[in-house]
Design a protein around this motif. Structure first.
Motif, mmCIF file in Angstrom:
data_model
loop_
_atom_site.group_PDB
_atom_site.id
_atom_site.type_symbol
_atom_site.label_atom_id
_atom_site.label_comp_id
_atom_site.label_asym_id
_atom_site.label_seq_id
_atom_site.Cartn_x
_atom_site.Cartn_y
_atom_site.Cartn_z
ATOM 1 N N GLY A 75 0.787 -1.230 0.000
ATOM 2 C CA GLY A 75 0.000 0.000 0.000
ATOM 3 C C GLY A 75 0.816 1.274 0.000
ATOM 4 O O GLY A 75 0.281 2.350 -0.243
ATOM 5 N N SER A 76 2.119 1.164 0.270
ATOM 6 C CA SER A 76 2.950 2.365 0.314
ATOM 7 C C SER A 76 4.344 2.059 -0.217
ATOM 8 O O SER A 76 4.798 0.911 -0.187
ATOM 9 N N PRO A 77 5.038 3.101 -0.661
ATOM 10 C CA PRO A 77 6.409 2.900 -1.121
ATOM 11 C C PRO A 77 7.319 2.397 0.009
ATOM 12 O O PRO A 77 8.229 1.615 -0.231
ATOM 13 N N ALA A 78 7.065 2.831 1.237
ATOM 14 C CA ALA A 78 7.896 2.404 2.366
ATOM 15 C C ALA A 78 7.777 0.901 2.603
ATOM 16 O O ALA A 78 8.784 0.231 2.869
ATOM 17 N N GLN A 79 6.570 0.364 2.485
ATOM 18 C CA GLN A 79 6.385 -1.085 2.647
ATOM 19 C C GLN A 79 7.113 -1.848 1.542
ATOM 20 O O GLN A 79 7.748 -2.870 1.796
ATOM 21 N N ALA A 80 7.011 -1.346 0.320
ATOM 22 C CA ALA A 80 7.680 -1.998 -0.809
ATOM 23 C C ALA A 80 9.194 -1.922 -0.651
ATOM 24 O O ALA A 80 9.899 -2.898 -0.923
ATOM 25 N N LYS A 81 9.704 -0.791 -0.177
ATOM 26 C CA LYS A 81 11.147 -0.634 0.021
ATOM 27 C C LYS A 81 11.641 -1.589 1.103
ATOM 28 O O LYS A 81 12.698 -2.208 0.961
ATOM 29 N N SER A 82 10.880 -1.751 2.158
ATOM 30 C CA SER A 82 11.241 -2.687 3.217
ATOM 31 C C SER A 82 11.304 -4.115 2.677
ATOM 32 O O SER A 82 12.233 -4.873 2.986
ATOM 33 N N ALA A 83 10.324 -4.477 1.858
ATOM 34 C CA ALA A 83 10.319 -5.806 1.235
ATOM 35 C C ALA A 83 11.522 -5.961 0.314
ATOM 36 O O ALA A 83 12.161 -7.014 0.295
ATOM 37 N N ALA A 84 11.863 -4.915 -0.440
ATOM 38 C CA ALA A 84 13.007 -4.967 -1.352
ATOM 39 C C ALA A 84 14.303 -5.220 -0.578
ATOM 40 O O ALA A 84 15.161 -5.981 -1.033
ATOM 41 N N GLU A 85 14.440 -4.609 0.588
ATOM 42 C CA GLU A 85 15.631 -4.827 1.408
ATOM 43 C C GLU A 85 15.710 -6.287 1.860
ATOM 44 O O GLU A 85 16.778 -6.901 1.837
ATOM 45 N N LYS A 86 14.566 -6.852 2.247
ATOM 46 C CA LYS A 86 14.531 -8.254 2.658
ATOM 47 C C LYS A 86 14.875 -9.165 1.473
ATOM 48 O O LYS A 86 15.608 -10.142 1.618
ATOM 49 N N ILE A 87 14.360 -8.817 0.288
ATOM 50 C CA ILE A 87 14.635 -9.597 -0.921
ATOM 51 C C ILE A 87 16.123 -9.544 -1.254
ATOM 52 O O ILE A 87 16.730 -10.565 -1.591
ATOM 53 N N HIS A 88 16.734 -8.373 -1.143
ATOM 54 C CA HIS A 88 18.178 -8.254 -1.388
ATOM 55 C C HIS A 88 18.966 -9.134 -0.424
ATOM 56 O O HIS A 88 19.980 -9.726 -0.806
ATOM 57 N N SER A 89 18.487 -9.248 0.831
ATOM 58 C CA SER A 89 19.186 -10.089 1.805
ATOM 59 C C SER A 89 19.120 -11.567 1.427
ATOM 60 O O SER A 89 19.931 -12.368 1.896
ATOM 61 N N LEU A 90 18.163 -11.926 0.557
ATOM 62 C CA LEU A 90 18.049 -13.297 0.054
ATOM 63 C C LEU A 90 18.894 -13.511 -1.208
ATOM 64 O O LEU A 90 18.796 -14.541 -1.858
ATOM 65 N N GLN A 91 19.696 -12.504 -1.558
ATOM 66 C CA GLN A 91 20.559 -12.554 -2.742
ATOM 67 C C GLN A 91 19.766 -12.576 -4.046
ATOM 68 O O GLN A 91 20.161 -13.225 -5.016
ATOM 69 N N LEU A 92 18.625 -11.861 -4.054
ATOM 70 C CA LEU A 92 17.800 -11.728 -5.251
ATOM 71 C C LEU A 92 17.718 -10.262 -5.630
ATOM 72 O O LEU A 92 17.856 -9.379 -4.782
ATOM 73 N N ASP A 93 17.472 -9.995 -6.905
ATOM 74 C CA ASP A 93 17.269 -8.627 -7.360
ATOM 75 C C ASP A 93 15.918 -8.134 -6.875
ATOM 76 O O ASP A 93 14.995 -8.927 -6.685
ATOM 77 N N ALA A 94 15.801 -6.820 -6.719
ATOM 78 C CA ALA A 94 14.548 -6.241 -6.266
ATOM 79 C C ALA A 94 14.425 -4.818 -6.782
ATOM 80 O O ALA A 94 15.276 -3.977 -6.502
#
Length: 81
Positions: A57-76
């Motif tokens: 629902g917000s850019p902040a939520q998506a950015k937080s998810a992107a950081e978690k995805i990067h920690s999994l060694q995936l592009d985001a």
């Protein structure tokens, strides 16, 4: 309501030519508790599979998810749609 009020944010993780690679990324995201989906994308080179997380629902939520995805060694890449 304005168009921006209805906007959703997603995180694109990848566009895969190999369905098995898309499945691996999707499984990794799902195991991490992220709302991952796979989508078939036709192309002149053949069927591709997009892996995406969201909607948020917000850019902040998506950015937080992107950081978690990067920690999994995936592009985001965060996008608005």
């Amino acid at each position: 309501p304005s168009a921006s009020a209805a906007a959703h944010y997603y995180v694109n993780v990848g566009l895969f030519a190999q369905a098995a690679n898309a499945q691996l990324a999707h499984a990794k995201l799902t195991a991490a508790g992220l709302p991952s989906v796979r989508q078939a994308v036709p192309s002149p080179q053949g069927q591709l599979t997009r892996v995406r997380v969201g909607p948020f629902g917000s850019p902040a939520q998506a950015k937080s998810a992107a950081e978690k995805i990067h920690s999994l060694q995936l592009d985001a890449v965060v996008i608005q749609q």
